[in-house]
Write an enzyme that holds these catalytic residues in place. Sequence first.
Site, PDB file in Angstrom:
ATOM      1  CB  CYS A   1      34.014  32.921  47.052  1.00 32.81           C
ATOM      2  SG  CYS A   1      34.691  33.661  45.552  1.00 32.81           S
TER       3      CYS A   1
ATOM      4  CB  CYS B   1      38.779  39.473  47.746  1.00 34.63           C
ATOM      5  SG  CYS B   1      39.605  37.994  47.192  1.00 34.63           S
TER       6      CYS B   1
HETATM    7  N1  DGL Z   1      36.239  36.875  45.112  1.00 32.34           N
HETATM    8  C1  DGL Z   1      37.232  36.167  45.783  1.00 32.34           C
HETATM    9  C2  DGL Z   1      36.883  35.680  47.147  1.00 32.34           C
HETATM   10  O1  DGL Z   1      36.019  36.255  47.771  1.00 32.34           O
HETATM   11  C3  DGL Z   1      38.332  35.455  45.138  1.00 32.34           C
HETATM   12  C4  DGL Z   1      38.072  34.562  44.042  1.00 32.34           C
HETATM   13  C5  DGL Z   1      39.344  34.196  43.375  1.00 32.34           C
HETATM   14  O2  DGL Z   1      39.941  35.068  42.770  1.00 32.34           O
HETATM   15  O3  DGL Z   1      39.729  33.022  43.444  1.00 32.34           O
HETATM   16  O4  DGL Z   1      37.447  34.748  47.632  1.00 32.34           O
END
Ligand code: DGL
Length: 259
Positions: A183, A74
């Site tokens: 993301c 993430c």
């Molecule tokens: N998948 C996440 C990222 O790479 C976070 C998305 C989120 O929960 O806002 O930033």
Amino acid sequence: MKNNNPIGLFDSGIGGTSIWSAIHGLMPNEDTIYLADSANAPYGKKSKQEIIDLSIKNTEELLKMNCKIIVVACNTATTNAIKELRAKYDIPFIGIEPAIKPAAINSKTQTIGVLATKGTLTSELFNKTIELYHDTKIIEQIGYGLVELIENGELNSSEMTELLHSYIDPMIEKNIDYLVLGCSHYPYLIPQIKNMLPINIKIIDSGEAVARQTQKVLKEKIGLNSSKEKGKAVFYTNNNPKVLSEILNGNYSVIQKEF
Ligand code: DGL
């Protein structure tokens, strides 16, 4: 820590499975445990302290399951919490950050776009990174609403198409030639985004780079799994398992669990 213990991964939800796929593709005989903290998604709107606290909670859960390394799948958690995680635990952490470097060094228009969460784009780590590329114009765009739609299983909804156009069309007008997906949820949008981009604009995400880095750190510090069998993959979610199961094309069972 034993080399045959599993690799642990966590994300705010289902998006980090894009990183899991790259890791599983590169090291198919590693066991993996994936935590989707979908009950707390999106992380992108939360404060730095909230993101740190959630990242610690997820790490504790993976440590209980004897993971040998933790992949923070993430960008929002990496850019806000990886420093604190590394200071608190002995285990190695691999993070994921928007891939600014390959975009900036290859850009011919010297203009690149970055689509990411608010948490990532406002983080100290991201802002320090972009300072290194001051010759490149970086068009930042917060992907408001995208993670929520993906978590709801509305990947191909008309609302998604509209939102994507509203974020991407202005970047095209500003003459970007690279679009960085910052993301881990967004790689699932690549088919749609490709339809919106002229062919000269390339999309970059960090999944494969993270997989290679995970392999490198494992070799150096812990060791790869010595088994010749295909690794076991276990997926946990603290929300409705349906969307996670769908994103895995129904190929893996998903366990619902509180964490
Ligand atoms: N998948 C996440 C990222 O790479 C976070 C998305 C989120 O929960 O806002 O930033």
